[in-house]
Design a protein around this motif. Structure first.
Motif, PDB file in Angstrom:
ATOM      1  N   MET A   1      69.524  53.085  55.005  1.00  0.00           N
ATOM      2  CA  MET A   1      69.377  51.414  55.054  1.00  0.00           C
ATOM      3  C   MET A   1      68.376  50.995  54.219  1.00  0.00           C
ATOM      4  SD  MET A   1      69.188  49.254  58.359  1.00  0.00           S
ATOM      5  CE  MET A   1      68.582  47.538  58.421  1.00  0.00           C
ATOM      6  N   THR A   2      68.487  50.283  53.299  1.00  0.00           N
ATOM      7  CA  THR A   2      67.236  49.942  52.663  1.00  0.00           C
ATOM      8  C   THR A   2      66.624  48.571  53.311  1.00  0.00           C
ATOM      9  OG1 THR A   2      68.510  50.379  50.536  1.00  0.00           O
ATOM     10  CG2 THR A   2      66.449  48.665  50.307  1.00  0.00           C
ATOM     11  N   THR A   3      64.991  48.751  53.253  1.00  0.00           N
ATOM     12  CA  THR A   3      64.246  47.902  54.078  1.00  0.00           C
ATOM     13  C   THR A   3      63.459  47.155  52.669  1.00  0.00           C
ATOM     14  OG1 THR A   3      63.632  49.318  55.647  1.00  0.00           O
ATOM     15  CG2 THR A   3      62.293  47.475  55.317  1.00  0.00           C
ATOM     16  N   THR A   4      63.651  45.727  52.752  1.00  0.00           N
ATOM     17  CA  THR A   4      63.337  44.908  51.648  1.00  0.00           C
ATOM     18  C   THR A   4      62.147  44.119  52.257  1.00  0.00           C
ATOM     19  OG1 THR A   4      65.407  44.498  51.216  1.00  0.00           O
ATOM     20  CG2 THR A   4      63.702  43.029  50.312  1.00  0.00           C
ATOM     21  N   SER A   5      60.948  43.875  51.528  1.00  0.00           N
ATOM     22  CA  SER A   5      59.911  43.317  52.084  1.00  0.00           C
ATOM     23  C   SER A   5      60.042  41.907  52.275  1.00  0.00           C
ATOM     24  CB  SER A   5      58.591  43.446  51.174  1.00  0.00           C
ATOM     25  OG  SER A   5      59.017  42.951  50.039  1.00  0.00           O
ATOM     26  N   ALA A   6      59.176  41.085  53.080  1.00  0.00           N
ATOM     27  CA  ALA A   6      59.474  39.859  53.127  1.00  0.00           C
ATOM     28  C   ALA A   6      59.113  39.106  51.655  1.00  0.00           C
ATOM     29  CB  ALA A   6      58.406  39.401  54.324  1.00  0.00           C
ATOM     30  N   THR A   7      58.114  39.530  50.988  1.00  0.00           N
ATOM     31  CA  THR A   7      57.965  39.179  49.773  1.00  0.00           C
ATOM     32  C   THR A   7      59.055  39.072  48.908  1.00  0.00           C
ATOM     33  OG1 THR A   7      55.385  39.204  49.891  1.00  0.00           O
ATOM     34  CG2 THR A   7      56.100  38.989  47.629  1.00  0.00           C
ATOM     35  N   ALA A   8      59.773  40.224  48.627  1.00  0.00           N
ATOM     36  CA  ALA A   8      60.768  40.430  48.043  1.00  0.00           C
ATOM     37  C   ALA A   8      62.078  39.555  48.468  1.00  0.00           C
ATOM     38  CB  ALA A   8      61.294  41.897  47.876  1.00  0.00           C
ATOM     39  N   GLN A   9      62.285  39.276  49.721  1.00  0.00           N
ATOM     40  CA  GLN A   9      63.350  38.456  50.243  1.00  0.00           C
ATOM     41  C   GLN A   9      63.103  36.993  49.902  1.00  0.00           C
ATOM     42  OE1 GLN A   9      63.339  39.303  54.560  1.00  0.00           O
ATOM     43  NE2 GLN A   9      64.836  40.850  54.289  1.00  0.00           N
ATOM     44  N   THR A  10      61.557  36.531  50.175  1.00  0.00           N
ATOM     45  CA  THR A  10      61.396  35.323  49.744  1.00  0.00           C
ATOM     46  C   THR A  10      61.600  35.036  48.175  1.00  0.00           C
ATOM     47  OG1 THR A  10      60.014  35.263  51.418  1.00  0.00           O
ATOM     48  CG2 THR A  10      59.599  33.611  49.813  1.00  0.00           C
ATOM     49  N   ARG A  11      61.139  36.131  47.305  1.00  0.00           N
ATOM     50  CA  ARG A  11      61.446  35.887  45.939  1.00  0.00           C
ATOM     51  C   ARG A  11      63.044  35.731  45.633  1.00  0.00           C
ATOM     52  NH1 ARG A  11      60.987  41.342  43.856  1.00  0.00           N
ATOM     53  NH2 ARG A  11      62.954  41.140  44.552  1.00  0.00           N
ATOM     54  N   ASP A  12      63.842  36.377  46.241  1.00  0.00           N
ATOM     55  CA  ASP A  12      65.248  36.323  45.845  1.00  0.00           C
ATOM     56  C   ASP A  12      65.846  35.228  46.345  1.00  0.00           C
ATOM     57  OD1 ASP A  12      64.864  39.255  44.868  1.00  0.00           O
ATOM     58  OD2 ASP A  12      65.854  40.086  46.702  1.00  0.00           O
ATOM     59  N   TRP A  13      65.321  34.676  47.412  1.00  0.00           N
ATOM     60  CA  TRP A  13      65.734  33.338  47.824  1.00  0.00           C
ATOM     61  C   TRP A  13      65.463  32.139  46.874  1.00  0.00           C
ATOM     62  CZ3 TRP A  13      69.663  31.771  50.698  1.00  0.00           C
ATOM     63  CH2 TRP A  13      70.166  32.666  51.633  1.00  0.00           C
ATOM     64  N   ALA A  14      64.084  32.452  46.346  1.00  0.00           N
ATOM     65  CA  ALA A  14      63.669  31.349  45.145  1.00  0.00           C
ATOM     66  C   ALA A  14      64.442  31.455  44.115  1.00  0.00           C
ATOM     67  CB  ALA A  14      62.106  31.801  45.099  1.00  0.00           C
ATOM     68  N   LEU A  15      64.730  32.854  43.639  1.00  0.00           N
ATOM     69  CA  LEU A  15      65.682  32.874  42.385  1.00  0.00           C
ATOM     70  C   LEU A  15      67.046  32.273  42.766  1.00  0.00           C
ATOM     71  CD1 LEU A  15      64.341  36.596  41.577  1.00  0.00           C
ATOM     72  CD2 LEU A  15      64.288  34.436  39.962  1.00  0.00           C
ATOM     73  N   CYS A  16      67.642  32.589  43.931  1.00  0.00           N
ATOM     74  CA  CYS A  16      68.690  32.185  44.243  1.00  0.00           C
ATOM     75  C   CYS A  16      68.997  30.642  44.112  1.00  0.00           C
ATOM     76  CB  CYS A  16      69.406  32.592  45.549  1.00  0.00           C
ATOM     77  SG  CYS A  16      70.853  31.833  46.011  1.00  0.00           S
ATOM     78  N   LEU A  17      67.927  29.771  44.893  1.00  0.00           N
ATOM     79  CA  LEU A  17      67.844  28.324  44.645  1.00  0.00           C
ATOM     80  C   LEU A  17      67.739  27.885  43.358  1.00  0.00           C
ATOM     81  CD1 LEU A  17      65.496  27.969  47.705  1.00  0.00           C
ATOM     82  CD2 LEU A  17      68.011  27.564  47.637  1.00  0.00           C
ATOM     83  N   ALA A  18      66.893  28.632  42.400  1.00  0.00           N
ATOM     84  CA  ALA A  18      66.649  28.311  40.962  1.00  0.00           C
ATOM     85  C   ALA A  18      67.991  28.324  40.359  1.00  0.00           C
ATOM     86  CB  ALA A  18      65.396  28.919  40.373  1.00  0.00           C
ATOM     87  N   ASP A  19      68.746  29.202  40.610  1.00  0.00           N
ATOM     88  CA  ASP A  19      69.921  29.576  39.794  1.00  0.00           C
ATOM     89  C   ASP A  19      70.928  28.662  40.179  1.00  0.00           C
ATOM     90  OD1 ASP A  19      71.305  31.605  37.907  1.00  0.00           O
ATOM     91  OD2 ASP A  19      72.411  32.152  39.702  1.00  0.00           O
ATOM     92  N   LEU A  20      70.699  27.970  41.234  1.00  0.00           N
ATOM     93  CA  LEU A  20      71.737  26.797  41.701  1.00  0.00           C
ATOM     94  C   LEU A  20      71.181  25.513  41.012  1.00  0.00           C
ATOM     95  CD1 LEU A  20      72.052  27.350  45.705  1.00  0.00           C
ATOM     96  CD2 LEU A  20      73.690  27.555  43.665  1.00  0.00           C
ATOM     97  N   GLY A  21      70.034  25.753  40.122  1.00  0.00           N
ATOM     98  CA  GLY A  21      69.718  24.358  39.492  1.00  0.00           C
ATOM     99  C   GLY A  21      68.655  23.640  40.179  1.00  0.00           C
ATOM    100  N   TRP A  22      68.228  24.057  41.501  1.00  0.00           N
ATOM    101  CA  TRP A  22      67.313  23.508  42.488  1.00  0.00           C
ATOM    102  C   TRP A  22      66.010  23.815  41.808  1.00  0.00           C
ATOM    103  CZ3 TRP A  22      69.728  24.032  47.878  1.00  0.00           C
ATOM    104  CH2 TRP A  22      71.053  23.573  47.773  1.00  0.00           C
ATOM    105  N   HIS A  23      65.045  22.958  41.506  1.00  0.00           N
ATOM    106  CA  HIS A  23      63.866  22.903  41.140  1.00  0.00           C
ATOM    107  C   HIS A  23      62.760  23.414  42.047  1.00  0.00           C
ATOM    108  CE1 HIS A  23      64.462  21.003  36.903  1.00  0.00           C
ATOM    109  NE2 HIS A  23      65.442  20.783  37.890  1.00  0.00           N
ATOM    110  N   VAL A  24      62.265  24.629  42.075  1.00  0.00           N
ATOM    111  CA  VAL A  24      61.474  25.309  43.375  1.00  0.00           C
ATOM    112  C   VAL A  24      60.081  25.306  42.831  1.00  0.00           C
ATOM    113  CG1 VAL A  24      63.419  26.562  44.175  1.00  0.00           C
ATOM    114  CG2 VAL A  24      61.769  27.564  42.445  1.00  0.00           C
ATOM    115  N   PHE A  25      59.291  25.230  43.860  1.00  0.00           N
ATOM    116  CA  PHE A  25      57.676  25.252  43.802  1.00  0.00           C
ATOM    117  C   PHE A  25      57.109  26.218  44.829  1.00  0.00           C
ATOM    118  CE2 PHE A  25      56.157  21.868  46.419  1.00  0.00           C
ATOM    119  CZ  PHE A  25      57.120  21.011  46.373  1.00  0.00           C
TER     120      PHE A  25
END
Ligand SMILES: [Zn+2]
Length: 122
Positions: free
Chosen positions: A1-25
């Motif tokens: 099982m791979t453990t993902t850090s909270a920072t990496a998970q948040t980064r991945d969510w930010a990338l997902c939202l941006a990829d949907l065309g949502w402007h994140v900050f």
């Protein structure tokens, strides 16, 4: 099982939202405060060299910028709804800093859910 850090998970969510065309900050960790300087503390350098750039101007869908930002710290994610073309309905009661607009309050409406129920019959 791979453990993902909270920072990496948040980064991945930010990338997902941006990829949907949502402007994140970024927000300061654990807050709703943009992780950017304000008008009063603007250094007038970098992206602010010509004019201060606030959170609305700096919100982005640029995946490289999003990856760089969220890889550098544990920022929360905010979405600039206007540039993202989103309409947000806040269904809870107004907090202590806000109050229900008079046009709804005079009808006895106390929550966003009640507003949504009322406009669905209009
Ligand atoms: Zn600035």
């Amino acid at each position: 099982m791979t453990t993902t850090s909270a920072t990496a998970q948040t980064r991945d969510w930010a990338l997902c939202l941006a990829d949907l065309g949502w402007h994140v900050f970024p927000l300061r960790p654990g807050t709703k405060t943009p992780a950017l300087h304000g008008h009063r503390t603007c250094p007038g350098t970098g992206i602010c060299a010509d004019e201060h750039q606030g959170w609305e101007q700096r919100a982005t869908t640029h995946l490289t910028r999003v990856r760089t930002c969220w890889s550098s710290g544990g920022y929360n994610i905010a979405i600039a709804t206007g540039p993202s073309g989103l309409l947000v309905v806040d269904c809870d009661q107004p907090g202590h800093e806000h109050r229900m607009p008079d046009r709804w309050a005079t009808l006895g409406i106390r929550t966003g859910t009640e507003v949504l129920g009322r406009v669905s019959y209009m």
